[in-house]
Design an enzyme around this catalytic site. Structure first.
Site, mmCIF file in Angstrom:
data_model
loop_
_atom_site.group_PDB
_atom_site.id
_atom_site.type_symbol
_atom_site.label_atom_id
_atom_site.label_comp_id
_atom_site.label_asym_id
_atom_site.label_seq_id
_atom_site.Cartn_x
_atom_site.Cartn_y
_atom_site.Cartn_z
ATOM 1 N N LYS A 211 35.827 43.960 46.508
ATOM 2 C CA LYS A 211 37.443 44.327 46.576
ATOM 3 C C LYS A 211 38.404 44.394 45.452
ATOM 4 C CE LYS A 211 41.478 43.913 48.973
ATOM 5 N NZ LYS A 211 41.924 42.866 48.519
ATOM 6 N N ASP A 212 38.427 43.311 44.769
ATOM 7 C CA ASP A 212 38.523 43.119 43.464
ATOM 8 C C ASP A 212 38.064 43.447 42.603
ATOM 9 O OD1 ASP A 212 40.694 41.605 44.761
ATOM 10 O OD2 ASP A 212 39.383 40.799 45.448
ATOM 11 N N HIS B 175 35.839 36.201 52.307
ATOM 12 C CA HIS B 175 35.381 35.061 51.716
ATOM 13 C C HIS B 175 33.765 35.019 52.521
ATOM 14 C CE1 HIS B 175 39.872 35.203 51.285
ATOM 15 N NE2 HIS B 175 38.905 34.800 49.516
HETATM 16 P P1 AMP Z 1 40.907 35.557 46.688
HETATM 17 O O1 AMP Z 1 40.634 34.151 47.487
HETATM 18 O O2 AMP Z 1 41.362 36.556 47.306
HETATM 19 O O3 AMP Z 1 40.841 35.509 44.862
HETATM 20 O O4 AMP Z 1 39.555 36.290 46.620
HETATM 21 C C1 AMP Z 1 38.487 35.143 46.575
HETATM 22 C C2 AMP Z 1 36.933 36.309 46.664
HETATM 23 O O5 AMP Z 1 36.371 36.986 47.414
HETATM 24 C C3 AMP Z 1 36.953 37.208 45.263
HETATM 25 O O6 AMP Z 1 35.966 37.227 45.120
HETATM 26 C C4 AMP Z 1 37.444 39.027 46.576
HETATM 27 O O7 AMP Z 1 36.437 39.160 44.837
HETATM 28 C C5 AMP Z 1 36.552 38.358 47.734
HETATM 29 N N1 AMP Z 1 36.787 39.369 48.583
HETATM 30 C C6 AMP Z 1 38.624 38.634 48.740
HETATM 31 N N2 AMP Z 1 38.148 40.022 49.855
HETATM 32 C C7 AMP Z 1 37.474 40.462 49.958
HETATM 33 C C8 AMP Z 1 36.746 41.493 50.780
HETATM 34 N N3 AMP Z 1 37.648 41.701 52.379
HETATM 35 N N4 AMP Z 1 35.200 41.440 50.854
HETATM 36 C C9 AMP Z 1 34.786 40.894 50.278
HETATM 37 N N5 AMP Z 1 34.807 40.226 49.080
HETATM 38 C C10 AMP Z 1 36.350 40.170 49.448
#
Ligand code: AMP
Length: 279
Positions: free
Chosen positions: A150-151, A38
């Protein structure tokens, strides 16, 4: 000083002031439980924009599994401290009623790219994502929005909806940040027991090996079958999918002549992990 805002009205007032001063606004949508993945998005936003909003909202609409929603880590105080240190301007952390007030009745449905892989295994997930992301764009009026590779499928869904709905935001996709052993950082990793945590990096290792074989000209189907077998041998109880897809449309790819991506979802312990790499 970072401000923590919980209502759309307060957020709009803040953003209106920035826009009147000609500031470029960046947004990083998250569900909290923040980690270095993040923070890499936050740093990209800081580099690319004058003002940065990070949203933390555990979006019930994108959880197809109530248990996953209940178990999702929530660490707002720690998140706020990390974001303040990064120089974020606003942490927007609305409650569910602020995002979905009584009478809420709309949904954003992106067909095509949402259908396979995660879309197939998690019915309703991308509708929840597309709806909340559209709302966050409307709430923040951001000029740029930062998402992680990642997503990967989610990133393609968001790009599609922004193009289709003429939303004036530039979507920036950022590299996946990994632990030193290759495990993609994820808020769900904290739920891995020690053995699963030790075994989990195999998923990335096996994807890399498969990508290398494909780049070397190996036939797709046997490489994927072998990779699935190896992921199971490594301690994963279930492999939801491990597939080669075209990078943008996520259609089945039968060769690596075009830009392609290997994407996988697999369960270890009781944690479902996803990962993907370019081929
Ligand atoms: P989330 O909190 O899981 O919904 O993720 C929020 C954002 O952070 C999304 O755009 C994810 O793709 C990104 N994100 C989560 N994990 C990673 C990672 N390991 N590397 C890069 N971006 C990430």
């Amino acid at each position: 000083m970072m401000q923590i805002l919980r209502t759309v009205a307060e957020l709009r007032t803040r953003v209106r002031g920035w826009k009147a001063d000609g500031r470029q606004v960046g947004v990083v949508p998250t569900m909290g439980a923040l980690h270095e993945g993040h923070l890499s998005l936050v740093r990209a936003a800081k580099r690319g924009c004058d003002r940065v909003i990070v949203t933390v909202f555990v979006n019930p609409a994108q959880f197809n599994n109530p248990e996953d929603l209940a178990k999702y880590p929530r660490t707002e105080a720690a998140d706020a401290a990390l974001l303040a240190e990064e120089g974020v301007d606003v942490l927007f952390a609305p409650g569910p009623d602020e995002v979905y007030p009584a009478g809420f009745a709309s949904q954003v449905i992106v067909s095509g790219v949402s259908a396979p892989l995660e879309g197939e295994r998690r019915p309703g997930h991308f509708e929840g994502v597309a709806t909340v992301v559209t709302k966050l764009f409307g709430m923040t009026q951001a000029d740029r929005a930062y998402f992680g590779q990642k997503d990967w499928q989610q990133l393609q869904v968001v790009k599609r909806l922004v193009a289709d709905l003429n939303i004036p935001v530039e979507v920036v996709g950022c590299e996946t940040i990994r632990e030193p052993d290759g495990l993609a950082m994820s808020s769900r990793n904290v739920r891995l027991d020690p053995l699963s945590r030790a075994q989990a990096p195999a998923l990335h290792r096996i994807l890399q090996k498969a990508a290398q074989a494909l780049r070397g000209g190996a036939e797709v189907a046997p490489v994927l079958a072998q990779a699935v077998a190896e992921v199971k041998q490594a301690g994963f109880s279930e492999v939801d999918y491990l597939e080669l897809r075209t990078a943008a449309m996520l259609e089945p790819a039968t060769s690596v002549a075009q830009p392609a991506r290997l994407l996988a979802a697999a369960t270890i312990g009781d944690v479902r992990l996803i990962d993907n790499i370019p081929v």
